[in-house]
Design an enzyme around this catalytic site. Structure first.
Site, PDB file in Angstrom:
ATOM      1  N   TYR A  77      47.812  46.876  49.919  1.00 17.01           N
ATOM      2  CA  TYR A  77      48.478  46.002  50.597  1.00 17.01           C
ATOM      3  C   TYR A  77      48.330  46.005  52.216  1.00 17.01           C
ATOM      4  O   TYR A  77      48.197  44.918  52.875  1.00 17.01           O
ATOM      5  CB  TYR A  77      50.081  46.383  50.209  1.00 17.01           C
ATOM      6  N   ALA A 117      45.812  47.014  53.592  1.00 12.77           N
ATOM      7  CA  ALA A 117      44.400  46.425  54.077  1.00 12.77           C
ATOM      8  C   ALA A 117      44.355  44.839  53.952  1.00 12.77           C
ATOM      9  O   ALA A 117      43.766  44.358  54.938  1.00 12.77           O
ATOM     10  CB  ALA A 117      43.453  46.864  53.100  1.00 12.77           C
TER      11      ALA A 117
END
Ligand code: NAI
Length: 242
Positions: free
Chosen positions: A153, A155
């Site tokens: 998430y 990233a």
């Protein structure tokens, strides 16, 4: 129809529903995207209409590049323009990275990051032709600070920040602005199961935010008045350190 045409992804509930309602209240005709929750999306539309606004439902999966192009083309064919895009649809699927199957990584990247390309690319082409447009994407504090259990998430959310800053530069001369909202903890289904006490201790404001508080910022960034704001990341997090 003189109203601005606004597409909000993932508008069947939560922040997306609040953004759709607030844009409608500000005078937009709102295209309510959802993937599978038709009754909830219809409820978003009913609330907009009850408040005197207008909109319609546009189901498609933002993670599916093959679905997004034709969906956006259909919008342009019908409405001849798109004035506002709010990339809101998102999921989280948390786990420590050492335990994370590849599928869990790619599912979150597909829905939260690839969706930015899938939807924004056909929309921004149209906005560039119009020489006018507003694009707002919902990132997260997680993409700024990193959160353990959320490598996928974080990233994706960091990715949409970088992509938005780059796109903002590409289309600035065309009258299109591209900005990001970075909410902290907002009261929605996504945060419903989280343990409250330890999280509240980290939030200087001492409370979770409301979807309407994110929506108000989205409406401002989509307004004429915000025309010189582009490539910005606006925190909506009650003072959480980023
Ligand atoms: P939610 O889970 O209540 O709503 C997410 C929406 O996205 C739902 O309407 C869902 O149907 C839709 N969606 C999911 N996958 C989709 C797909 N493939 N195609 C189309 N629609 C899809 O979540 P919430 O809290 O309203 O989150 C909205 C956005 O805000 C997300 O991008 C989330 O990551 C972000 N966010 C939320 C925070 C929070 O504390 N609730 C904090 C920071 C960011």
């Amino acid at each position: 129809m003189d109203k601005k045409i606004a597409l909000v992804t993932g508008a069947s509930r939560g922040i997306g529903r609040a953004v759709a309602a607030a844009l409608a209240a500000s005078g937009c005709h709102v295209l309510i995207n959802y993937r599978s929750r038709q009754p909830e999306a219809a409820e978003t539309l009913a609330r907009i209409q009850h408040a005197g606004g207008s909109g319609e439902l546009y189901p498609f999966d933002v993670a599916d590049v093959a679905a997004c192009g034709p969906a956006v083309a259909g919008i342009i064919q019908t409405h001849k323009r798109i004035d506002v895009l709010v990339n809101n649809a998102g999921i989280r699927h948390d786990s420590l990275m050492v335990f994370m199957p590849a599928e869990q990584w790619s599912q979150v990247i597909a829905t939260n990051l690839n969706s930015f390309f899938n939807v924004t690319q056909p929309v921004v082409k149209q906005m560039a032709l119009q020489r006018r447009g507003r694009i707002v994407t919902i990132a997260s504090t997680a993409g700024q600070t990193g959160v353990e259990g959320q490598t996928n998430y974080a990233a994706a959310k960091a990715g949409v920040i970088g992509a938005s800053k780059a796109l903002a530069r590409e289309v600035a001369k065309r009258g299109v602005t591209v900005n990001v909202l970075a909410p902290g903890f907002i009261e929605t289904d996504m945060t419903a199961g989280l343990p409250r006490a330890p999280l509240l201790a980290q939030i200087p404001a001492g409370r979770f935010g409301q979807p309407e508080e994110v929506a108000a910022a989205a409406v401002f960034l989509c307004s004429e008045a915000a025309g010189y704001i582009t490539g910005a990341v606006l925190n909506i997090n009650g003072g959480v350190y980023t």
